[in-house]
Design a protein around this motif. Sequence first.
Motif: not given
Length: 620
Positions: A340-341, A413-419
Motif C-alpha cells: 500500500x505504501x 488519486x489512483x495511488x491513494x485508491x489502490x492503497x
Amino acid sequence: MFLPGIRRRSVLAGLTAAAALPAPSRARAQGKTIVSHGIAIHGEPGYPPDAKHLDYANPDALKGGSIRLAAGGTFDSLNPFILQGTAARGVAGIYEPLLETVYDEVSTEYGQLVETIETPPDRAWVIFTLRANARWHDGKPVTSDDVVFSFNILKEKGQPLYAVYWHDVVAAEALDQRRVKFSFRGGDNHELPVIIGQLTVLPKHWWASRAFDQASLEIPLGSGPYRVESLEAGRFIVMRRVEDYWGKDLWLSRGRYNFDTIRYDYYRDEQVAFEAFKAGDVDYREEFTSRLWATSYDFPAVKSGAVQKVELKHESTLPMQGIGFNLRRAMFTDRRFREAFVHLVDFEWFNKALSWNLFTRIDSYFFNSELAAKGLPSKDELALLEPLRSQLPPELFTKEFKLPVTDGSGNNREGMRRAIALLKEVGWEVRSGKMTNVKNGQQLSFELLLGAPRLERFALPFKEWCGRVGIDVRLRTVDPVQYQKRMDEFDYDATIVIFSQSLSPGNEQREYWGSAAAKTKGSQNLIGIADPAIDKLIEAVIAAPDRPSLVTRSRALDRALLWNYFIVPQYYSTTFWIAYWNKFGRPEKTAKYQPRGIETWWLDPEKEKTLGQTPPERKT
C-alpha cells in the motif's frame, strides 16, 4: 561477495563493488592444485603476474601534501571491527587484507599481504603464502599466526556479520610461518577463497594484552600505508603516510596512497560541513543532495574555477535504498499492507518539484546491472522458482514487476485508491479521515526513524502522502550514534535503509535477507526477513558455478524480494557528484566501477600555487 566493513580497507572514500574482465589464465598448475597471483569468483584475473601498476593509477603521481575531508557525527573508538563504540573514519586504513580488490574487474582480487594463492579445482580450500617482507609498523613480520588469530577473533568477538559472512569457512590453520590454509564447507561455493581473501589481518602480539571487544582510543598497530598520527575524540583524526611502508613498491601500490596526511574533521551538521567546504577548510566533497547540487554550487570559487564540480558516470551496481519496514513488528508482516505504501509515493512529482529531475527510481535490488530482473522470469529462472511457487507471491510468475507511475501533478488519486483498497483487505478503513483498525478502532500510526536531517527531504513528503489517507507517520531524526544503536537493537518501526551490492553477490545475501541474520542483533538484516523461499534462493546464488548461472539466480532472488514489497524504493543517481578545490592531480583513466578513486589522486604544487591555497599546517 561484498559486505561493508569486511570487504577491504580504504583510508579515503567509501568504495563500491568491483567487477570482470575475461583474460587468459596466468595461473600455473601444481599437481591437482592451481597456484596464482590473483583470483576471481568466475573466470581468470585480468592483470598478469608482472603487472607494473593498476590501469587507473598513475605510477608517476607525486607524493606529499595533505587532503582534508569531512566526517559526520562523532567517534569514540579506533576499533572498527566491533559493535561497541563508534569508530573513527579512515582508521581501517592502517590495516591490510590478504588480497586487494580492484575496480576494473568483476570480483577479482590480487595478493596484497599474500604472494601466492593455491586452490584445488573445486575450491574446497585455499592456501595463502604471505609475502616474506610484509611487516607491521613496529618492524615485526606478518605471520600465518596473525592471520589465524584475526579470523578467530573477528568471528568470536567482532561484529555479528563476520560469523554470518564466514559461515562456510570451517577451519583456519597455520601450516608454517608464511603459509595458512582455510578449509570450506561443501564444494559448491566458488567465492569462498575470494571472501576469505578480504580478511583484514590484525597483529596477534599487539592484541595479546588488550581487550578486543571493548572500544578504545589507544592508537592500534597496523601494517598498511597509513598510521594514526593524532586525534581528538569527536573532533578530528589525522592519518600519516608510513614512509617505510613495506608494500610501497608493490604493483598494487604504485600511484596510490599519495598524500602525506589525511585529516578528517567531524561535523555534526551537514550544512556546517558544506559551509566548511565552501570556506576551503574541506578539500573534497561528494554530494548526495540533489537540491544542493542543483542550486548551491554557484558560490564564487566555483565560478572562478577554484572549485571544480564534476559528474562521474560509472557502471557499478547501485544500492537499494528506500523505506524499510521492520517485520519484527506485527503490523508490517502482511505483504499487502507493505505494498500500500508503494502506491502512495508520488515519485514523479518529487523528482520534478524537489529534485530537479536528477534521480532515477530504483526498481531492483541489483539496480544498474545485468543482475536486475526484467520482464517475466526466463526458463532458467522458472527452474529455480517453480519448486517454491507456493511460498512466493503469485504475481511473480505472471507479471513484470513495475513501480507505479504518476502524472507528476502532485495529485496521486489512483495511488491513494489502490492503497486504501489494499489496507482494507488487511483490516483497515478510513473513518472520520483516519485510517482505522476495524477491530480495535485505533488509527494506523508508526514512527519513521532517520539518522540524518537530509533524509527528511523524502521523509516529509512521504509523511504527507500517508496523511492524505489518514495514516499518522511520526518522523524522528536522531544523531548517528543513537541511530546506530537503535539499528543494532532493531528498535524501530521503519527507517530508510541502504543495501549495497556487488556485481558478484554471494555470502553477504545471507546477512542481508537470511533467516538466521534476522535473529542476530547487529546484523544487516534490518528488515527482519525470515522466509524459507528466500533462504533457498540465497543458497542458490551462493552456489552458482559460473557467471551465467549467477546472473539467472540473482534475477530470481531479485524478483522474490521485489514482489514481497519489503521496501518502498526511493531513487538514486547513476552519476557520482563530486566537488573539490582545484589543487589535485587525477589519473587520466578512472576505474569504470569506481571512478571517484581519490586514493589515486595527488597534490599538484603548481595548481596549489595558482589557487593560492597554501595555508599553514593546522594544529592537530
